[in-house]
Structure formats: structure tokens, C-alpha cells
Design an enzyme around this catalytic site. Structure first.
Site, PDB file in Angstrom:
ATOM      1  N   LYS A  77       0.897  -1.232   0.060  1.00  0.00           N
ATOM      2  CA  LYS A  77      -0.050  -0.096  -0.149  1.00  0.00           C
ATOM      3  C   LYS A  77       0.854   1.057  -0.005  1.00  0.00           C
ATOM      4  CE  LYS A  77      -3.689   2.097   2.642  1.00  0.00           C
ATOM      5  NZ  LYS A  77      -4.517   2.047   4.055  1.00  0.00           N
ATOM      6  N   SER A 152      -9.388   1.968   3.155  1.00  0.00           N
ATOM      7  CA  SER A 152      -8.681   2.741   2.424  1.00  0.00           C
ATOM      8  C   SER A 152      -7.441   1.746   1.566  1.00  0.00           C
ATOM      9  CB  SER A 152      -7.725   3.852   3.179  1.00  0.00           C
ATOM     10  OG  SER A 152      -6.827   3.146   4.048  1.00  0.00           O
ATOM     11  N   SER A 176      -9.366  -0.224   7.414  1.00  0.00           N
ATOM     12  CA  SER A 176      -9.000  -0.308   6.203  1.00  0.00           C
ATOM     13  C   SER A 176      -8.250  -1.551   5.607  1.00  0.00           C
ATOM     14  CB  SER A 176      -7.896   1.001   5.778  1.00  0.00           C
ATOM     15  OG  SER A 176      -8.780   2.055   5.771  1.00  0.00           O
TER      16      SER A 176
HETATM   17  N1  GLN Z   1     -12.556   4.549   6.945  1.00  0.00           N
HETATM   18  C1  GLN Z   1     -11.957   5.164   8.306  1.00  0.00           C
HETATM   19  C2  GLN Z   1     -11.350   6.393   7.964  1.00  0.00           C
HETATM   20  O1  GLN Z   1     -11.646   7.017   6.906  1.00  0.00           O
HETATM   21  C3  GLN Z   1     -10.819   4.104   8.597  1.00  0.00           C
HETATM   22  C4  GLN Z   1      -9.561   4.430   7.514  1.00  0.00           C
HETATM   23  C5  GLN Z   1      -8.494   3.461   7.820  1.00  0.00           C
HETATM   24  O2  GLN Z   1      -8.383   2.391   8.602  1.00  0.00           O
HETATM   25  N2  GLN Z   1      -7.320   4.014   7.405  1.00  0.00           N
HETATM   26  O3  GLN Z   1     -10.553   7.122   8.553  1.00  0.00           O
END
Ligand code: GLN
Length: 482
Positions: A77, A152, A176
Site C-alpha cells: 500500500k 482505504s 482499512s
Molecule cells: N474509513 C476509516 C477512515 O476513513 C478508516 C480508515 C483506515 O482504517 N485507514 O478513517
């Protein structure tokens, strides 16, 4: 074809000499070239460098070097640094930034012989649940390209689901890894906070950020996890704890006590998601697990608490992107205007929203009312888990309220997007590990994921239970037709 195998199968085939790492790497690059225009899972492809490393891996094997990941391509990532490769975090503000150092998690995989084939797409600074917040364009779900892969870490999840790589790294601050694993039909592990070094992970919410792994199955994920985990002097929050062997292949689930938290089966959840999750819990029971209902009474506060704490930490972490250090600068007449214009033009809307929420929550007049209060409730949420884990070994629940949604569905509704993470956020607030794995498909042929949550540092239990489920079922074997 070569890269259609699981990590375990690839390891065996390379050892037997069924194909070389150069052949595998070339085949991987070919299928990425073919598929990436449809999926946009990769932001950067390592091409020549990967082939060069593959050549070295084949030579090393020839000289009897024995490394568990020798010559195997994996994807990373794009919030984890790899020296010499661009690191954008899905943001214009890091466009052109080439870090001179490698994240510890990645370095350990490289030292075990892995080849980084490329960097995968992400919501900008990992803020989002769909990978639509990437400044470089969204990633598409391999099961239905009109839909999002989750986020994400959507690029990594899509790359594994599409069989482009056997494994990939993601990060999980609020869901994420688990949420995109569920949307893409792969196995995704969120590690205990402190289990895997955050050195070289670009910070989002420093008390929540964890590095995790995607794979085709629990066994492959375990391989990656056991290599990258462990104490790192470069990360003061990384824990000095042994990594118990999940013993995935010989594990039995008999006597494992699994709690089903009633607060995770709420109104509004897609009926097929609940149905398949409950069926999988029944399956675990049939395999020998003891199932009982438990309660985590503060679950409903996880979402509001997370959306104070995560933006607060993000607003502090993102202060460093000022046009002076890292990537691009928008020139102006005063220092103030350089900051203002660079940040104003290079950050996307979701990042700006978080910086504003976080700055507000931390401001002198509101600190006690918001941030201070959120930290107290966070403690209550953590205690819920501690109490539950006195009674049971693991918790089982859905990973997401629904299957993958159509791109753009939450475009003008950030709250609807935030709700995607209701079932994953609590584990981040408590710092406990979780895993998502496929347990079925809905009527549109979209994968459904189920989540297991474990006590701190018990990734072995999560991997073991998932492995046993996967040994008795086959929906993790289904491959999307792209
Ligand atoms: N969707 C959550 C956020 O927008 C978690 C994102 C993540 O785990 N990086 O913060």
C-alpha cells in the site's frame, strides 16, 4: 496462470523448480499491465527493478539460499515507504516524493526474499472506506468494476482478489484492511496495535494505525504476518512480545469459545450479510467451537469517538506537509501564503475536512468537551473487550453492514461513508487484532466478509480459527472474472 497460485503453492513450486522467479515476476508484470487499466489497483509498478531482484533471487536459490519468500512478488500500500520508490499516500501533496528509507514491515519481507512489485492505491492518507478519495483516481472492485473495492487499502485488496499478487500489505486505522478484504473476497488481518512496527508508515492516527496483510487464505496471511511482526527499536510503540505459532495447518477449533456480540447485529444491516455471517458461526460451531452471546455495551459510541480521535491525531500528523519539506510547493510571496496555498491546493476535500474537525476538537476551548471526552469513552470501549475476553476467546460478527457499494454512492454524504466502518472501528480504539475472511456471496455475486476479533497479541487464534473454517469450506477459493 503462474500467479494464480496461493503463496504456499508458489513457495513450493519455486523450490521444486516448476518455474523461476524471473518467470513468475514477468508473468505478474504482464498480468498487471493487462488488468491494471481496468482495476487501477497499482499507482506504481516496479518493472525493471522487480525483474532484476527476481534474477538475483533465482541465483540465490541456485546457491541454496533458503528464505521463505525468496523471489515472490508482493504489493505494498502506498502509505508504506520503500526506498527508491515513490510514496504518494494517494495525495498530490506527496507527488514526486521518493523516500530514502524502507518501512520496517516491508524491509523484513524483503529480507525474507520478497520482491516489491509495486505500490497500491489508497484513499488520500488512508482516509476513507472506498479508495475513491485517492487523488490519482479510484480503484475498481474486481468482482464488479462499477463498485468500490472498499478502503482505504482498496488497491492491495483488489490486487490480491484479482490474483495479481499472492499477498499484499495494507494498513488499518479504523477498518482499512478488514473492510476492503470483505468487499473483495480475500482474507485480511488487522494486527494488534504495536505488533508490527509503524516505522516507515506515513502517520494518520498514531494511536490507531496498524500494518496488516491480505492474502488468499489464513495460512498465507500467517506467513506474511509472522515475518513482518515483532519488536523494532525504530518504533517506540512496538511491543516486545513473542509471536505464537498459529500452527494453522494442524490446529483444531474444538473448545474455542466464540462470543457473538449482540450489538453487532443491528437494524439496517444487509440481510444476506447477517445470514451468511450467522451461517459461518454455525459452521464454526459444527467444527467444535462453543458459541455464546456476549455484550459490548459501548459499541454504539465507537463511531463518534473514532471521528474525534482519528481527525485530531491526523490534524497534528499532517501539519508537516507545508510545502517546505517533502513533495511539491506552491510558490507565494510570504511563508504564510506558501503554507496556505500548498495545503489548500494539494490536499483533497476529505483530508481538509479531517484537519478542520481535528483542529477544532483539539482547540483550547473545546479540548475537554471533545477530545478529552472521547478518550474517556475510548477507555470504556476497551474495557468492553477486556470483559468479553474473560468469557470467550474470540468474537465473531459481520465485517461490514453491506457488500461493496457502487462508486459515487456516498459522494455527497461523508457520514454514510463513515458508517461503513461501524463494525471495524471498535477494535482499533481498543488496539485488539481482527481478521476478515469471505463467508459467502450476495445475490449480485459480491463477496461477504465475516470478522473475528481477538484479545491483544492473539493473532494466532484468529488465524487458526479462520484456517479451520477455510479448510472446511471453499468460498475463499472463488475467483472474480474481470
Ligand atoms: N474509513 C476509516 C477512515 O476513513 C478508516 C480508515 C483506515 O482504517 N485507514 O478513517
Amino acid at each position: 496462470m503462474l500467479q494464480g497460485h496461493s503463496l504456499t503453492e508458489i513457495q513450493a513450486a519455486l523450490i521444486k523448480g516448476e518455474f523461476t522467479s524471473v518467470e513468475l515476476t514477468q508473468a505478474t508484470l504482464d498480468s498487471i499491465e493487462d488488468t491494471n487499466p481496468k482495476l487501477h489497483a497499482f499507482l506504481y509498478i516496479a518493472g525493471e527493478r522487480a525483474l532484476e531482484e527476481a534474477k538475483q533471487a533465482d541465483e540465490a536459490r541456485h546457491h541454496n539460499v533458503d528464505q521463505p519468500l525468496l523471489g515472490i512478488p508482493i504489493a505494498i500500500k502506498d502509505v508504506l515507504t520503500v526506498a527508491g520508490m515513490p510514496c504518494t499516500c494517494g495525495s498530490r501533496i506527496l507527488e514526486g516524493f521518493i523516500p530514502p528509507y524502507t518501512a520496517t514491515a516491508v524491509r523484513r519481507l524483503q529480507e525474507a526474499g520478497a520482491i516489491v512489485i509495486g505500490k497500491t492505491n489508497t484513499d488520500e492518507f488512508a482516509m476513507g472506506s472506498s479508495t475513491e478519495n485517492s487523488a490519482y483516481g479510484r480503484t475498481n472492485n474486481p468482482w464488479d468494476v462499477r463498485r468500490v473495492p472498499g478502503g482505504s487499502s482498496g488497491g492491495s485488496a483488489a490486487a490480491v482478489a484479482a490474483r495479481l499478487v499472492p499477498a499484499a500489505l495494507g494498513t488499518d486505522t479504523g477498518g482499512s484492511v478488514r473492510q476492503p478484504a470483505a468487499f473483495c473476497g480475500v482474507t485480511g488481518l488487522k494486527t494488534t496495535y504495536g505488533r508490527v512496527s509503524r516505522y516507515g508508515l506515513v502517520a494518520f492516527g498514531s494511536s490507531l494505525d496498524t500494518v496488516g496483510a491480505f492474502g488468499r487464505n489464513a495460512r498465507d496471511v500467517e506467513t506474511i504476518f509472522s515475518i513482518m511482526a515483532g519488536h523494532d527499536p525504530l518504533d517506540a510503540t512496538s511491543a516486545q512480545r513473542d509471536i505464537p505459532d498459529a500452527g494453522a495447518t494442524r490446529a483444531v477449533v474444538k473448545g474455542l469459545r466464540i462470543g457473538v456480540p449482540k450489538e453487532y447485529f443491528i437494524k439496517g444491516i444487509q440481510p444476506e450479510v447477517e445470514e451468511k455471517t450467522r451461517a459461518a458461526i454455525d459452521q464454526l460451531q459444527a467444527l467444535g467451537a462453543e458459541i455464546r452471546e456476549v455484550s459490548l455495551p459501548h459499541t454504539e459510541y465507537a463511531l463518534p469517538v473514532y471521528y474525534i480521535i482519528a481527525p485530531a491525531e491526523a490534524s497534528a500528523n499532517l501539519a508537516r506537509y507545508d510545502g517546505i519539506r517533502y513533495g511539491p510547493r506552491v510558490e507565494a510571496n510570504s511563508l504564510h501564503d506558501v503554507y496556505f496555498k500548498t495545503r489548500g491546493q494539494k490536499f483533497g476535500a476529505e483530508v481538509e475536512r479531517r484537519v478542520m474537525i481535528g483542529t477544532y476538537a483539539l482547540s483550547a476551548g473545546y479540548y475537554d468537551a471533545y477530545y478529552g471526552q472521547a478518550q474517556k469513552v475510548r477507555t470504556l470501549i476497551t474495557r468492553d473487550f477486556e470483559t468479553a475476553f474473560k468469557e470467550v476467546d474470540l468474537l465473531a460478527c459481520p465485517t461490514t453492514p453491506s457488500t461493496a457499494f457502487v462508486a459515487g454512492a456516498h459522494e455527497n454524504d461523508p457520514l454514510a461513508m463513515y458508517l461503513e466502518d461501524v463494525f471495524t472501528l471498535p477494535a482499533n480504539l481498543a488496539g485488539v487484532p481482527g481478521i476478515s475472511f469471505p463467508v459467502g456471496f450476495d445475490r449480485d455475486n459480491l463477496p461477504i466478509g465475516m470478522q473475528l476479533i481477538g484479545p491483544h497479541f492473539r493473532e494466532d487464534l484468529l488465524l487458526k480459527a479462520t484456517h479451520i473454517y477455510q479448510s472446511a469450506t471453499d468460498c475463499h477459493m472463488r475467483v472474480p472474472q474481470i
